[in-house]
Design a protein around this motif. Structure first.
Motif, mmCIF file in Angstrom:
data_model
loop_
_atom_site.group_PDB
_atom_site.id
_atom_site.type_symbol
_atom_site.label_atom_id
_atom_site.label_comp_id
_atom_site.label_asym_id
_atom_site.label_seq_id
_atom_site.Cartn_x
_atom_site.Cartn_y
_atom_site.Cartn_z
ATOM 1 N N UNK A 97 62.299 -8.590 -8.920
ATOM 2 C CA UNK A 97 61.511 -9.774 -9.267
ATOM 3 C C UNK A 97 62.191 -10.583 -10.369
ATOM 4 N N UNK A 98 62.807 -9.890 -11.330
ATOM 5 C CA UNK A 98 63.427 -10.565 -12.467
ATOM 6 C C UNK A 98 64.747 -11.228 -12.119
ATOM 7 N N UNK A 99 65.551 -10.575 -11.273
ATOM 8 C CA UNK A 99 66.911 -11.048 -11.051
ATOM 9 C C UNK A 99 67.144 -11.700 -9.691
ATOM 10 N N UNK A 100 66.120 -11.858 -8.898
ATOM 11 C CA UNK A 100 66.291 -12.545 -7.617
ATOM 12 C C UNK A 100 66.669 -14.013 -7.860
ATOM 13 N N UNK A 101 67.682 -14.478 -7.153
ATOM 14 C CA UNK A 101 68.095 -15.882 -7.271
ATOM 15 C C UNK A 101 66.964 -16.787 -6.789
ATOM 16 N N UNK A 102 66.299 -16.383 -5.735
ATOM 17 C CA UNK A 102 65.152 -17.114 -5.205
ATOM 18 C C UNK A 102 63.896 -16.545 -5.865
ATOM 19 N N UNK A 103 63.198 -17.331 -6.692
ATOM 20 C CA UNK A 103 62.070 -16.802 -7.469
ATOM 21 C C UNK A 103 61.034 -16.079 -6.609
ATOM 22 N N UNK A 104 60.643 -14.893 -7.067
ATOM 23 C CA UNK A 104 59.695 -14.043 -6.341
ATOM 24 C C UNK A 104 58.352 -14.009 -7.054
ATOM 25 N N UNK A 105 57.287 -14.232 -6.290
ATOM 26 C CA UNK A 105 55.931 -14.100 -6.829
ATOM 27 C C UNK A 105 55.501 -12.645 -6.886
ATOM 28 N N UNK A 106 55.806 -11.901 -5.837
ATOM 29 C CA UNK A 106 55.424 -10.498 -5.798
ATOM 30 C C UNK A 106 56.325 -9.755 -4.824
ATOM 31 N N UNK A 107 56.525 -8.487 -5.108
ATOM 32 C CA UNK A 107 57.318 -7.635 -4.223
ATOM 33 C C UNK A 107 56.744 -6.232 -4.310
ATOM 34 N N UNK A 108 56.609 -5.579 -3.168
ATOM 35 C CA UNK A 108 56.020 -4.245 -3.159
ATOM 36 C C UNK A 108 56.371 -3.533 -1.860
ATOM 37 N N UNK A 109 56.117 -2.237 -1.867
ATOM 38 C CA UNK A 109 56.299 -1.424 -0.669
ATOM 39 C C UNK A 109 55.037 -0.608 -0.438
ATOM 40 N N UNK A 110 54.780 -0.295 0.824
ATOM 41 C CA UNK A 110 53.616 0.497 1.208
ATOM 42 C C UNK A 110 54.048 1.588 2.186
ATOM 43 N N UNK A 111 53.359 2.712 2.121
ATOM 44 C CA UNK A 111 53.525 3.756 3.122
ATOM 45 C C UNK A 111 52.399 3.651 4.148
ATOM 46 N N UNK A 112 52.758 3.770 5.404
ATOM 47 C CA UNK A 112 51.776 3.734 6.496
ATOM 48 C C UNK A 112 51.530 5.165 6.951
ATOM 49 N N UNK A 113 50.255 5.554 6.975
ATOM 50 C CA UNK A 113 49.883 6.916 7.345
ATOM 51 C C UNK A 113 49.192 6.943 8.705
ATOM 52 N N UNK A 114 49.156 8.111 9.289
ATOM 53 C CA UNK A 114 48.423 8.276 10.543
ATOM 54 C C UNK A 114 46.970 7.839 10.338
ATOM 55 N N UNK A 141 52.592 10.539 6.437
ATOM 56 C CA UNK A 141 53.247 9.227 6.406
ATOM 57 C C UNK A 141 54.092 9.075 7.672
ATOM 58 N N UNK A 142 53.912 7.972 8.380
ATOM 59 C CA UNK A 142 54.660 7.743 9.615
ATOM 60 C C UNK A 142 55.676 6.614 9.481
ATOM 61 N N UNK A 143 55.645 5.899 8.375
ATOM 62 C CA UNK A 143 56.597 4.819 8.155
ATOM 63 C C UNK A 143 56.297 4.103 6.851
#
Length: 249
Positions: A97-114, A141-143
């Motif tokens: 988020x801090x160093x992206x050349x293209x300004x980022x509002x939010x960034x996150x990851x999620x795990x998908x479960x059965x 977790x499946x992905x």
């Protein structure tokens, strides 16, 4: 760890911070970083079995990136006779988020479960991601997927199945049998897909930061056999992506 060990590491770290002051990020608080590292070191078992200079160098990697060990944005990992620097999911979000050349509002990851509902769709020519997790779902977790939302309204995302993550872990992991994979599986999965997403985000690191960031990875993604993919559109949209990160790994 004894006070004497801590003081020796602190001295070696302070010397590094002094000699490589130009490599430190703007606004770096040297006094606070040293104090936090001192407190952090007291909680690491067997750290005194490693050379003070080696430990100090790993701590310096965190300084270069502007990450806080005490806030669990990065870690010093001891496994057997080896010691290494590792960024945390929280730290990788902060960096991107801090160093992206293209300004980022939010960034996150999620795990998908059965039992969770997840799908990728193309609506009116625009790819979308739909994710509806089951409340308090502790199934397998499946992905995993990661999303970056840009200030200009655009979005990029990445998805990886659990099978692919495990294949990456086996063939490209720096330490595929580490305790981190057993104790923090969800976080490691999120770190994996977030690192993959970052390949499609232009990050403005200097040379020292690039080395530290690469050192903090659990994988050697430069050997990742899958070619880098670019989104077919500059502006994508995301639909019904989960909001509460506190309840989902």
């Amino acid at each position: 760890m004894t006070n004497d060990n801590v003081m020796k590491i602190q001295e070696a770290l302070d010397n590094l911070l002094e000699s490589k002051n130009g490599a430190l990020p703007s606004g770096f608080n040297r006094i606070r970083f040293l104090q936090n590292c001192k407190e952090y070191l007291r909680g690491i078992k067997d750290i005194d079995k490693h050379k003070d200079e080696d430990v100090a160098q790993l701590l310096f990697n965190g300084a270069v990136l502007g990450l806080d060990f005490l806030n669990n944005e990065c870690h010093v990992i001891i496994e057997g006779n080896s010691i290494k620097f590792q960024t945390d999911y929280k730290g990788e979000k902060k960096l991107t988020k801090k160093y992206s050349v293209r300004p980022i509002l939010d960034i996150y990851a999620k795990n998908v479960r059965e039992g969770d509902e997840f799908r990728e769709e193309v609506t009116d020519g625009r790819p979308t991601v739909y994710f509806l997790p089951q409340p308090f779902n502790n199934s397998k977790i499946i992905g995993s997927f990661a999303v970056a939302l840009f200030a200009d309204g655009g979005m990029v995302y990445e998805t990886i199945s659990t099978d692919e993550i495990e294949s990456i872990r086996k063939h490209y992991g720096k330490n595929p049998n580490s305790d981190s994979w057993e104790k923090s599986q969800g976080e490691m999965y999120k770190r994996t897909v977030l690192r993959r997403l970052c390949k499609n985000i232009e990050i403005e690191f200097d040379a020292e930061q690039t080395l530290a960031f690469d050192a903090g990875s659990e994988f050697e993604f430069n050997r990742d056999p899958r070619p880098q993919q670019q989104s077919p559109l500059n502006i994508l949209e995301v639909s019904e992506v989960a909001i509460d990160e506190t309840n989902q790994e």
